[in-house]
Motif scaffolding. Structure first.
Motif, PDB file in Angstrom:
ATOM      1  N   ASP A 120       1.138  -1.143   0.181  1.00  0.00           N
ATOM      2  CA  ASP A 120      -0.122   0.039   0.088  1.00  0.00           C
ATOM      3  C   ASP A 120       1.072   1.188  -0.143  1.00  0.00           C
ATOM      4  OD1 ASP A 120      -2.393   0.865  -0.066  1.00  0.00           O
ATOM      5  OD2 ASP A 120      -2.009   1.385   2.075  1.00  0.00           O
ATOM      6  N   ARG A 121       1.978   1.134   0.604  1.00  0.00           N
ATOM      7  CA  ARG A 121       2.972   2.460   0.858  1.00  0.00           C
ATOM      8  C   ARG A 121       3.186   2.544  -0.711  1.00  0.00           C
ATOM      9  NH1 ARG A 121       4.689  -0.117   5.718  1.00  0.00           N
ATOM     10  NH2 ARG A 121       6.294  -1.270   4.892  1.00  0.00           N
ATOM     11  N   MET A 122       3.477   1.894  -1.237  1.00  0.00           N
ATOM     12  CA  MET A 122       4.339   1.624  -2.549  1.00  0.00           C
ATOM     13  C   MET A 122       3.233   2.104  -3.546  1.00  0.00           C
ATOM     14  SD  MET A 122       5.866  -1.067  -5.656  1.00  0.00           S
ATOM     15  CE  MET A 122       3.988  -1.801  -5.704  1.00  0.00           C
ATOM     16  N   TYR A 123       1.750   1.514  -3.847  1.00  0.00           N
ATOM     17  CA  TYR A 123       1.294   2.237  -4.203  1.00  0.00           C
ATOM     18  C   TYR A 123       0.271   3.267  -3.730  1.00  0.00           C
ATOM     19  CZ  TYR A 123      -3.745   2.783  -5.596  1.00  0.00           C
ATOM     20  OH  TYR A 123      -5.256   3.278  -5.948  1.00  0.00           O
ATOM     21  N   GLN A 124       0.471   3.959  -3.057  1.00  0.00           N
ATOM     22  CA  GLN A 124       0.259   5.484  -2.578  1.00  0.00           C
ATOM     23  C   GLN A 124       1.584   6.028  -3.329  1.00  0.00           C
ATOM     24  OE1 GLN A 124      -2.700   6.581  -1.181  1.00  0.00           O
ATOM     25  NE2 GLN A 124      -3.081   4.744  -0.958  1.00  0.00           N
ATOM     26  N   ARG A 125       2.785   5.611  -3.427  1.00  0.00           N
ATOM     27  CA  ARG A 125       3.797   6.898  -3.855  1.00  0.00           C
ATOM     28  C   ARG A 125       3.834   7.121  -5.176  1.00  0.00           C
ATOM     29  NH1 ARG A 125       7.683   3.122  -1.164  1.00  0.00           N
ATOM     30  NH2 ARG A 125       8.541   3.215  -2.380  1.00  0.00           N
ATOM     31  N   LEU A 126       3.672   5.286  -5.964  1.00  0.00           N
ATOM     32  CA  LEU A 126       2.974   5.563  -7.154  1.00  0.00           C
ATOM     33  C   LEU A 126       2.198   6.855  -8.072  1.00  0.00           C
ATOM     34  CD1 LEU A 126       3.350   4.468 -10.193  1.00  0.00           C
ATOM     35  CD2 LEU A 126       2.341   2.491  -9.502  1.00  0.00           C
ATOM     36  N   GLU A 128       1.050   8.969  -6.368  1.00  0.00           N
ATOM     37  CA  GLU A 128       1.515  10.592  -6.086  1.00  0.00           C
ATOM     38  C   GLU A 128       2.171  11.085  -6.698  1.00  0.00           C
ATOM     39  OE1 GLU A 128       3.876  10.681  -2.533  1.00  0.00           O
ATOM     40  OE2 GLU A 128       1.983  10.269  -1.255  1.00  0.00           O
ATOM     41  N   LYS A 129       2.648  10.424  -7.734  1.00  0.00           N
ATOM     42  CA  LYS A 129       4.230  10.694  -9.328  1.00  0.00           C
ATOM     43  C   LYS A 129       2.838  10.685 -10.615  1.00  0.00           C
ATOM     44  CE  LYS A 129       7.912   9.006  -6.616  1.00  0.00           C
ATOM     45  NZ  LYS A 129       8.564   8.136  -7.171  1.00  0.00           N
ATOM     46  N   ILE A 130       1.770   9.830 -10.523  1.00  0.00           N
ATOM     47  CA  ILE A 130       1.807   9.165 -11.999  1.00  0.00           C
ATOM     48  C   ILE A 130       0.046   9.341 -11.800  1.00  0.00           C
ATOM     49  CG2 ILE A 130       2.097   6.799 -12.018  1.00  0.00           C
ATOM     50  CD1 ILE A 130       2.605   9.637 -14.762  1.00  0.00           C
ATOM     51  N   GLU A 131      -0.813   9.963 -12.539  1.00  0.00           N
ATOM     52  CA  GLU A 131      -2.569   9.722 -12.924  1.00  0.00           C
ATOM     53  C   GLU A 131      -2.611   8.121 -13.917  1.00  0.00           C
ATOM     54  OE1 GLU A 131      -5.461  11.275 -15.676  1.00  0.00           O
ATOM     55  OE2 GLU A 131      -4.478  12.740 -15.396  1.00  0.00           O
ATOM     56  N   LEU A 132      -3.268   7.067 -12.954  1.00  0.00           N
ATOM     57  CA  LEU A 132      -3.632   5.658 -13.614  1.00  0.00           C
ATOM     58  C   LEU A 132      -5.018   6.011 -13.119  1.00  0.00           C
ATOM     59  CD1 LEU A 132      -0.995   4.181 -11.764  1.00  0.00           C
ATOM     60  CD2 LEU A 132      -1.056   4.299 -13.836  1.00  0.00           C
ATOM     61  N   SER A 133      -6.221   5.631 -14.433  1.00  0.00           N
ATOM     62  CA  SER A 133      -7.503   5.073 -14.644  1.00  0.00           C
ATOM     63  C   SER A 133      -7.685   3.798 -14.011  1.00  0.00           C
ATOM     64  CB  SER A 133      -7.983   5.335 -15.671  1.00  0.00           C
ATOM     65  OG  SER A 133      -7.233   4.424 -16.891  1.00  0.00           O
ATOM     66  N   ASP A 134      -7.368   3.201 -13.979  1.00  0.00           N
ATOM     67  CA  ASP A 134      -7.778   1.816 -13.115  1.00  0.00           C
ATOM     68  C   ASP A 134      -6.233   0.793 -12.600  1.00  0.00           C
ATOM     69  OD1 ASP A 134      -9.201  -0.368 -12.466  1.00  0.00           O
ATOM     70  OD2 ASP A 134      -8.821  -1.086 -14.083  1.00  0.00           O
ATOM     71  N   VAL A 135      -6.496   1.055 -11.864  1.00  0.00           N
ATOM     72  CA  VAL A 135      -5.578  -0.495 -10.912  1.00  0.00           C
ATOM     73  C   VAL A 135      -6.078  -1.493 -10.555  1.00  0.00           C
ATOM     74  CG1 VAL A 135      -3.478  -0.371  -9.291  1.00  0.00           C
ATOM     75  CG2 VAL A 135      -3.118   1.359 -10.448  1.00  0.00           C
ATOM     76  N   SER A 136      -5.186  -2.774 -10.500  1.00  0.00           N
ATOM     77  CA  SER A 136      -5.835  -4.359  -9.422  1.00  0.00           C
ATOM     78  C   SER A 136      -4.533  -4.794  -9.474  1.00  0.00           C
ATOM     79  CB  SER A 136      -6.819  -5.041 -10.199  1.00  0.00           C
ATOM     80  OG  SER A 136      -6.577  -5.343 -11.181  1.00  0.00           O
TER      81      SER A 136
END
Length: 153
Positions: A120-126, A128-136
């Motif tokens: 979750d920490r890695m996901y939050q950092r990612l 923050e840096k880049i706009e993504l429309s769908d992540v699973s």
């Protein structure tokens, strides 16, 4: 050097199993003298067949027991977005591989983390840096086969 022969393939196979083999032992395993083996290894390195020699670490012993595959879709496909995405993912040491995919999925990301909180920490950092429309994400329950060796024989 653009083509490799059976002896080169045997050398590559042996080096994938153990890159620390002394040249004399490597030569014995593939049927060459130490010097002939050294010349071939040098040619394979110079031609780019050997990109490097690394140590394979045990992720469990390093508290990186959770392997995750992250499926990403984006609405952005311009060069600027791709450059920012590549820069963001390359800067995150937990991310081991990033692949642009065909089909419904835009990107597949392979990562190693300690646990769900670390993911979750890695996901939050990612995000923050880049706009993504769908992540699973899919979490690996068991490694059935995980190798770095290419089928050279």
């Amino acid at each position: 050097m653009t083509d490799i022969d059976t002896l080169d393939r045997k050398i590559l196979h042996q080096l994938q199993q153990d890159a620390t083999l002394p040249l004399e032992e490597l030569g014995n395993r593939v049927g060459l003298s130490r010097n002939a083996c050294w010349r071939r290894v040098k040619q394979l390195e110079d031609a780019g067949f050997l990109r490097g020699r690394v140590a394979l670490l045990d992720p469990e012993k390093l508290d990186l027991g959770l392997s995750v595959f992250i499926q990403i879709r984006t609405n952005r496909h311009d060069a600027d977005w791709l450059a920012r995405f590549a820069s963001a993912t390359r800067a995150m040491p937990e991310i081991l591989g990033v692949y642009r995919m065909s089909g419904d999925l835009d990107y597949l990301v392979r990562a190693r983390v300690a646990d769900m909180k670390a993911y979750d920490r890695m996901y939050q950092r990612l995000i923050e840096k880049i706009e993504l429309s769908d992540v699973s994400a899919s979490f690996v329950m068991e490694d059935i086969k995980d190798t770095t060796a290419l089928p050279v024989l």
